[in-house]
Design a protein around this motif. Structure first.
Motif, PDB file in Angstrom:
ATOM      1  N   GLU A 125      18.563 -56.186  10.049  1.00 50.74           N
ATOM      2  CA  GLU A 125      17.466 -57.159  10.155  1.00 50.74           C
ATOM      3  C   GLU A 125      16.151 -56.548   9.685  1.00 50.74           C
ATOM      4  O   GLU A 125      15.348 -57.200   9.017  1.00 50.74           O
ATOM      5  CB  GLU A 125      17.337 -57.642  11.611  1.00 50.74           C
ATOM      6  N   CYS A 126      15.933 -55.275  10.029  1.00 46.17           N
ATOM      7  CA  CYS A 126      14.698 -54.607   9.608  1.00 46.17           C
ATOM      8  C   CYS A 126      14.602 -54.514   8.089  1.00 46.17           C
ATOM      9  O   CYS A 126      13.506 -54.638   7.515  1.00 46.17           O
ATOM     10  CB  CYS A 126      14.633 -53.206  10.204  1.00 46.17           C
ATOM     11  N   LEU A 127      15.742 -54.299   7.456  1.00 50.18           N
ATOM     12  CA  LEU A 127      15.731 -54.082   6.009  1.00 50.18           C
ATOM     13  C   LEU A 127      15.488 -55.361   5.211  1.00 50.18           C
ATOM     14  O   LEU A 127      15.354 -55.306   3.995  1.00 50.18           O
ATOM     15  CB  LEU A 127      17.053 -53.432   5.570  1.00 50.18           C
ATOM     16  N   ARG A 128      15.407 -56.486   5.899  1.00 50.89           N
ATOM     17  CA  ARG A 128      15.019 -57.729   5.218  1.00 50.89           C
ATOM     18  C   ARG A 128      13.500 -57.833   5.081  1.00 50.89           C
ATOM     19  O   ARG A 128      12.988 -58.754   4.445  1.00 50.89           O
ATOM     20  CB  ARG A 128      15.545 -58.940   5.998  1.00 50.89           C
ATOM     21  N   HIS A 129      12.776 -56.875   5.663  1.00 53.56           N
ATOM     22  CA  HIS A 129      11.316 -56.846   5.623  1.00 53.56           C
ATOM     23  C   HIS A 129      10.859 -55.589   4.885  1.00 53.56           C
ATOM     24  O   HIS A 129      11.618 -54.627   4.742  1.00 53.56           O
ATOM     25  CB  HIS A 129      10.752 -56.860   7.049  1.00 53.56           C
ATOM     26  N   PRO A 130       9.609 -55.538   4.428  1.00 58.62           N
ATOM     27  CA  PRO A 130       9.102 -54.312   3.787  1.00 58.62           C
ATOM     28  C   PRO A 130       9.137 -53.149   4.779  1.00 58.62           C
ATOM     29  O   PRO A 130       8.773 -53.310   5.951  1.00 58.62           O
ATOM     30  CB  PRO A 130       7.657 -54.677   3.410  1.00 58.62           C
ATOM     31  N   ILE A 131       9.580 -51.987   4.303  1.00 59.28           N
ATOM     32  CA  ILE A 131       9.650 -50.812   5.176  1.00 59.28           C
ATOM     33  C   ILE A 131       8.948 -49.628   4.517  1.00 59.28           C
ATOM     34  O   ILE A 131       8.805 -49.570   3.292  1.00 59.28           O
ATOM     35  CB  ILE A 131      11.102 -50.421   5.524  1.00 59.28           C
ATOM     36  N   ALA A 132       8.531 -48.697   5.356  1.00 54.89           N
ATOM     37  CA  ALA A 132       7.935 -47.443   4.895  1.00 54.89           C
ATOM     38  C   ALA A 132       8.731 -46.300   5.505  1.00 54.89           C
ATOM     39  O   ALA A 132       9.133 -46.366   6.672  1.00 54.89           O
ATOM     40  CB  ALA A 132       6.470 -47.346   5.312  1.00 54.89           C
ATOM     41  N   LEU A 133       8.963 -45.239   4.707  1.00 56.83           N
ATOM     42  CA  LEU A 133       9.784 -44.117   5.148  1.00 56.83           C
ATOM     43  C   LEU A 133       9.137 -42.783   4.808  1.00 56.83           C
ATOM     44  O   LEU A 133       8.371 -42.678   3.846  1.00 56.83           O
ATOM     45  CB  LEU A 133      11.168 -44.143   4.482  1.00 56.83           C
ATOM     46  N   LEU A 134       9.486 -41.767   5.588  1.00 58.93           N
ATOM     47  CA  LEU A 134       9.220 -40.390   5.195  1.00 58.93           C
ATOM     48  C   LEU A 134      10.229 -40.000   4.121  1.00 58.93           C
ATOM     49  O   LEU A 134      11.288 -40.625   3.995  1.00 58.93           O
ATOM     50  CB  LEU A 134       9.361 -39.465   6.405  1.00 58.93           C
ATOM     51  N   PRO A 135       9.964 -38.965   3.329  1.00 64.93           N
ATOM     52  CA  PRO A 135      10.912 -38.561   2.291  1.00 64.93           C
ATOM     53  C   PRO A 135      12.206 -38.010   2.897  1.00 64.93           C
ATOM     54  O   PRO A 135      12.274 -37.683   4.091  1.00 64.93           O
ATOM     55  CB  PRO A 135      10.165 -37.458   1.527  1.00 64.93           C
ATOM     56  N   ALA A 136      13.228 -37.886   2.055  1.00 65.56           N
ATOM     57  CA  ALA A 136      14.473 -37.242   2.466  1.00 65.56           C
ATOM     58  C   ALA A 136      14.170 -35.822   2.935  1.00 65.56           C
ATOM     59  O   ALA A 136      13.253 -35.168   2.442  1.00 65.56           O
ATOM     60  CB  ALA A 136      15.455 -37.206   1.304  1.00 65.56           C
ATOM     61  N   GLY A 137      14.942 -35.364   3.895  1.00 64.53           N
ATOM     62  CA  GLY A 137      14.683 -34.049   4.483  1.00 64.53           C
ATOM     63  C   GLY A 137      14.017 -34.147   5.838  1.00 64.53           C
ATOM     64  O   GLY A 137      14.006 -33.183   6.598  1.00 64.53           O
ATOM     65  N   HIS A 138      13.457 -35.321   6.158  1.00 65.47           N
ATOM     66  CA  HIS A 138      12.911 -35.583   7.486  1.00 65.47           C
ATOM     67  C   HIS A 138      14.019 -36.169   8.354  1.00 65.47           C
ATOM     68  O   HIS A 138      14.839 -36.972   7.880  1.00 65.47           O
ATOM     69  CB  HIS A 138      11.732 -36.555   7.413  1.00 65.47           C
ATOM     70  N   GLY A 139      14.047 -35.776   9.624  1.00 66.07           N
ATOM     71  CA  GLY A 139      15.131 -36.193  10.501  1.00 66.07           C
ATOM     72  C   GLY A 139      15.283 -37.696  10.603  1.00 66.07           C
ATOM     73  O   GLY A 139      16.402 -38.219  10.629  1.00 66.07           O
TER      74      GLY A 139
END
Length: 303
Positions: free
Chosen positions: A187-201
């Motif tokens: 459900e969350c992925l149907r909205h705009p999301i922000a992430l830290l880069p790969a390598g973050h837990g």
């Protein structure tokens, strides 16, 4: 064979930087000197320590054994130096901490604030990095203590304390997904999301669960800053993913909605206070580790 300080310094630099030339530049030596030093070590031991390719060098099995010996030698010398300083009446200490940004407020406000007055002889060096960077710093001997979220399982580091911190969706106030107690990743992925880069837990955990569920992570914003993630949410731009503790200490009440993610992999995620495995710790490091276990809110609900 006994490795002297020069052997160890050169050997560790070559391993860490991945090439003779890079190690030589770092040490301020000619590449021929570094190359000859490594060749002399290999000749004396009777085994190759590095595999050499056009892209640099990598450790052989024998090289990995020598690496472990070299790291222990450096650590044991550090303990000896601390003990000799005590005998001379010199109490200056240096403790290096590497932690994820989400633990920064807790470390400074609850951890460091509670010990600095009692340890005027200790200089604390704090670095901020991803989960992978924290683990690598411990393994390579660049840090004494690591604090990270959901690190990979490895025999190279040891968790002194850990506490469960479920990964949550951080939503703008009034977001439609905030109606329930939990939300599904899909459900969350149907909205705009922000992430830290790969390598973050957080991101590595999200990517693993998404892949297992046949979902695709398509962030509108990728940033190394947790503060930027919070502002992404509070500005109403979309959803971020953080442990509840990373949100609670830095956001005013009502600035965002926090809901746990449904998958069991998210609810079982945890914060870890770590040191390098099989390392005998100096007294100054042991004292800080023991203090942080009890003082930091991140480890109050230890599991």
């Amino acid at each position: 064979m006994t490795l002297d300080a020069r052997d160890i310094r050169i050997y560790l630099a070559v391993h860490r930087l991945g090439s003779i030339r890079a190690a030589a530049a770092h040490l301020g030596l000619a590449p021929s000197i570094v190359s000859r030093q490594i060749a002399d070590m290999e000749a004396e031991l009777g085994v190759p320590l590095f595999d050499r390719t056009a892209r640099g060098v990598t450790l052989t099995d024998a090289g990995s054994l020598v690496l472990e010996h070299a790291r222990r030698a450096v650590e044991e010398f550090g303990i000896l130096a601390e003990q000799l300083s005590d005998l001379r009446g010199i109490q200056q200490r240096h403790v290096r901490i590497h932690c994820g940004e989400g633990f920064l407020a807790d470390f400074v406000q609850n951890g460091l604030a509670g010990i600095m007055a009692a340890t005027p002889h200790v200089r604390y060096e704090l670095r901020i990095g991803s989960t992978d960077a924290v683990v690598a710093a411990l393994v390579n001997g660049d840090s004494d203590i690591g604090i990270a979220y959901n690190p990979p399982v490895t025999g190279a580091v040891r968790s002194v304390a850990q506490a469960r911190h479920p990964l949550c969706a951080v939503l703008p106030p009034g977001h439609p997904l905030a109606r329930g107690r939990q939300v599904a990743l899909a459900e969350c992925l149907r909205h705009p999301i922000a992430l830290l880069p790969a390598g973050h837990g957080t991101t590595d955990l999200l990517a693993r669960v998404a892949s297992d569920s046949g979902l695709a992570l398509s962030p509108r914003l990728i940033t190394t800053s947790i503060d930027a993630l919070r502002r992404f949410v509070t500005s109403g731009l979309g959803i971020a993913f953080l442990p509840r503790a990373s949100v609670a200490m830095d956001l005013a009440e009502g600035a965002a909605e926090v809901r746990e993610l449904e998958d069991l992999a998210f609810t079982g995620a945890s914060a870890h206070l770590m040191v390098r495995a099989r390392r005998r710790l100096p007294a100054s490091v042991t004292a800080l580790v023991q203090h942080l276990e009890g003082a930091m809110a991140s480890f109050a609900g230890r599991s």
